[in-house]
Design a protein around this motif. Structure first.
Motif, PDB file in Angstrom:
ATOM      1  N   ARG A 179     -21.431  15.507  -3.154  1.00  0.00           N
ATOM      2  CA  ARG A 179     -20.712  14.237  -3.226  1.00  0.00           C
ATOM      3  C   ARG A 179     -19.283  14.451  -3.717  1.00  0.00           C
ATOM      4  N   LEU A 180     -19.128  15.312  -4.707  1.00  0.00           N
ATOM      5  CA  LEU A 180     -17.798  15.618  -5.222  1.00  0.00           C
ATOM      6  C   LEU A 180     -16.960  16.290  -4.147  1.00  0.00           C
ATOM      7  N   LEU A 181     -17.563  17.219  -3.414  1.00  0.00           N
ATOM      8  CA  LEU A 181     -16.863  17.898  -2.333  1.00  0.00           C
ATOM      9  C   LEU A 181     -16.427  16.905  -1.259  1.00  0.00           C
ATOM     10  N   PHE A 182     -17.277  15.936  -0.936  1.00  0.00           N
ATOM     11  CA  PHE A 182     -16.935  14.910   0.048  1.00  0.00           C
ATOM     12  C   PHE A 182     -15.765  14.059  -0.438  1.00  0.00           C
ATOM     13  N   LYS A 183     -15.765  13.688  -1.725  1.00  0.00           N
ATOM     14  CA  LYS A 183     -14.673  12.896  -2.276  1.00  0.00           C
ATOM     15  C   LYS A 183     -13.350  13.665  -2.216  1.00  0.00           C
ATOM     16  N   ILE A 184     -13.399  14.939  -2.558  1.00  0.00           N
ATOM     17  CA  ILE A 184     -12.193  15.763  -2.533  1.00  0.00           C
ATOM     18  C   ILE A 184     -11.652  15.861  -1.108  1.00  0.00           C
ATOM     19  N   CYS A 185     -12.538  16.095  -0.131  1.00  0.00           N
ATOM     20  CA  CYS A 185     -12.105  16.193   1.267  1.00  0.00           C
ATOM     21  C   CYS A 185     -11.535  14.862   1.750  1.00  0.00           C
ATOM     22  N   THR A 186     -12.128  13.759   1.319  1.00  0.00           N
ATOM     23  CA  THR A 186     -11.626  12.451   1.721  1.00  0.00           C
ATOM     24  C   THR A 186     -10.238  12.203   1.147  1.00  0.00           C
ATOM     25  N   ILE A 187     -10.035  12.582  -0.099  1.00  0.00           N
ATOM     26  CA  ILE A 187      -8.730  12.389  -0.734  1.00  0.00           C
ATOM     27  C   ILE A 187      -7.675  13.271  -0.077  1.00  0.00           C
ATOM     28  N   LEU A 188      -8.037  14.512   0.225  1.00  0.00           N
ATOM     29  CA  LEU A 188      -7.061  15.439   0.801  1.00  0.00           C
ATOM     30  C   LEU A 188      -6.682  15.076   2.234  1.00  0.00           C
ATOM     31  N   THR A 189      -7.598  14.442   2.968  1.00  0.00           N
ATOM     32  CA  THR A 189      -7.311  14.118   4.361  1.00  0.00           C
ATOM     33  C   THR A 189      -6.867  12.674   4.552  1.00  0.00           C
ATOM     34  N   ALA A 190      -6.759  11.920   3.475  1.00  0.00           N
ATOM     35  CA  ALA A 190      -6.343  10.522   3.589  1.00  0.00           C
ATOM     36  C   ALA A 190      -4.875  10.444   4.005  1.00  0.00           C
ATOM     37  N   PRO A 191      -4.564   9.515   4.911  1.00  0.00           N
ATOM     38  CA  PRO A 191      -3.163   9.369   5.327  1.00  0.00           C
ATOM     39  C   PRO A 191      -2.318   8.808   4.187  1.00  0.00           C
ATOM     40  N   THR A 192      -1.085   9.243   4.140  1.00  0.00           N
ATOM     41  CA  THR A 192      -0.187   8.790   3.076  1.00  0.00           C
ATOM     42  C   THR A 192       1.099   8.241   3.681  1.00  0.00           C
ATOM     43  N   GLY A 193       1.784   7.410   2.931  1.00  0.00           N
ATOM     44  CA  GLY A 193       3.092   6.914   3.337  1.00  0.00           C
ATOM     45  C   GLY A 193       3.056   6.116   4.612  1.00  0.00           C
ATOM     46  N   LYS A 194       3.869   6.513   5.560  1.00  0.00           N
ATOM     47  CA  LYS A 194       4.011   5.785   6.814  1.00  0.00           C
ATOM     48  C   LYS A 194       2.710   5.794   7.615  1.00  0.00           C
ATOM     49  N   GLN A 195       1.971   6.904   7.569  1.00  0.00           N
ATOM     50  CA  GLN A 195       0.701   6.988   8.282  1.00  0.00           C
ATOM     51  C   GLN A 195      -0.274   5.934   7.769  1.00  0.00           C
ATOM     52  N   ALA A 196      -0.338   5.772   6.453  1.00  0.00           N
ATOM     53  CA  ALA A 196      -1.252   4.798   5.857  1.00  0.00           C
ATOM     54  C   ALA A 196      -0.861   3.381   6.252  1.00  0.00           C
ATOM     55  N   GLN A 197       0.419   3.096   6.262  1.00  0.00           N
ATOM     56  CA  GLN A 197       0.882   1.763   6.640  1.00  0.00           C
ATOM     57  C   GLN A 197       0.547   1.473   8.100  1.00  0.00           C
ATOM     58  N   GLU A 198       0.750   2.447   8.978  1.00  0.00           N
ATOM     59  CA  GLU A 198       0.430   2.254  10.391  1.00  0.00           C
ATOM     60  C   GLU A 198      -1.066   2.043  10.583  1.00  0.00           C
ATOM     61  N   LYS A 199      -1.871   2.777   9.849  1.00  0.00           N
ATOM     62  CA  LYS A 199      -3.323   2.638   9.975  1.00  0.00           C
ATOM     63  C   LYS A 199      -3.768   1.260   9.489  1.00  0.00           C
ATOM     64  N   ARG A 200      -3.218   0.796   8.358  1.00  0.00           N
ATOM     65  CA  ARG A 200      -3.570  -0.522   7.846  1.00  0.00           C
ATOM     66  C   ARG A 200      -3.147  -1.624   8.818  1.00  0.00           C
ATOM     67  N   SER A 201      -1.949  -1.508   9.390  1.00  0.00           N
ATOM     68  CA  SER A 201      -1.482  -2.531  10.304  1.00  0.00           C
ATOM     69  C   SER A 201      -2.318  -2.545  11.582  1.00  0.00           C
ATOM     70  N   ALA A 202      -2.779  -1.366  12.040  1.00  0.00           N
ATOM     71  CA  ALA A 202      -3.640  -1.305  13.207  1.00  0.00           C
ATOM     72  C   ALA A 202      -4.985  -1.954  12.921  1.00  0.00           C
ATOM     73  N   MET A 203      -5.500  -1.779  11.709  1.00  0.00           N
ATOM     74  CA  MET A 203      -6.783  -2.370  11.342  1.00  0.00           C
ATOM     75  C   MET A 203      -6.657  -3.895  11.247  1.00  0.00           C
ATOM     76  N   VAL A 204      -5.537  -4.384  10.753  1.00  0.00           N
ATOM     77  CA  VAL A 204      -5.323  -5.820  10.638  1.00  0.00           C
ATOM     78  C   VAL A 204      -5.196  -6.440  12.023  1.00  0.00           C
ATOM     79  N   LYS A 205      -4.547  -5.759  12.947  1.00  0.00           N
ATOM     80  CA  LYS A 205      -4.378  -6.272  14.316  1.00  0.00           C
ATOM     81  C   LYS A 205      -5.711  -6.359  15.037  1.00  0.00           C
ATOM     82  N   ARG A 206      -6.640  -5.478  14.731  1.00  0.00           N
ATOM     83  CA  ARG A 206      -7.960  -5.495  15.382  1.00  0.00           C
ATOM     84  C   ARG A 206      -8.767  -6.724  14.982  1.00  0.00           C
ATOM     85  N   ARG A 207      -8.542  -7.210  13.779  1.00  0.00           N
ATOM     86  CA  ARG A 207      -9.316  -8.360  13.285  1.00  0.00           C
ATOM     87  C   ARG A 207      -8.813  -9.566  13.968  1.00  0.00           C
TER      88      ARG A 207
END
Length: 87
Positions: free
Chosen positions: A59-87
């Protein structure tokens, strides 16, 4: 055993090859013998670290991998805006 060691030393001394790794803008060049040594040392490190790997919490290994591969900055904003548009 001595014959094996003599053969390995002879092959390593007669090896003129090199490895070239190009990752723009960097370029790494090292001898083929060095690559072989790295492969052997890497195998030994993995082989003898089995007990360390067994003690890792999945579980700890999964959390670490999730944190390391999470999008940051502009990527995160684009992903959030894409998710909002789908709704």
């Amino acid at each position: 055993m001595l014959l094996l060691l003599v053969t390995v030393v002879w092959l390593a001394s007669n090896n003129q090859g090199y490895v070239l790794v190009v990752r723009s803008p960097y370029r790494f060049q090292f001898s083929f013998n060095f690559l072989l040594i790295l492969i052997v040392l890497g195998f030994l490190a993995i082989h003898f670290s089995k007990s360390a790997v067994k003690s890792v919490n999945p579980r700890l290994l999964f959390k670490i991998c999730t944190i390391l591969t999470a999008p940051t900055g502009k990527q995160a904003q684009e992903k959030r805006s894409a998710m909002v548009k789908r709704r």
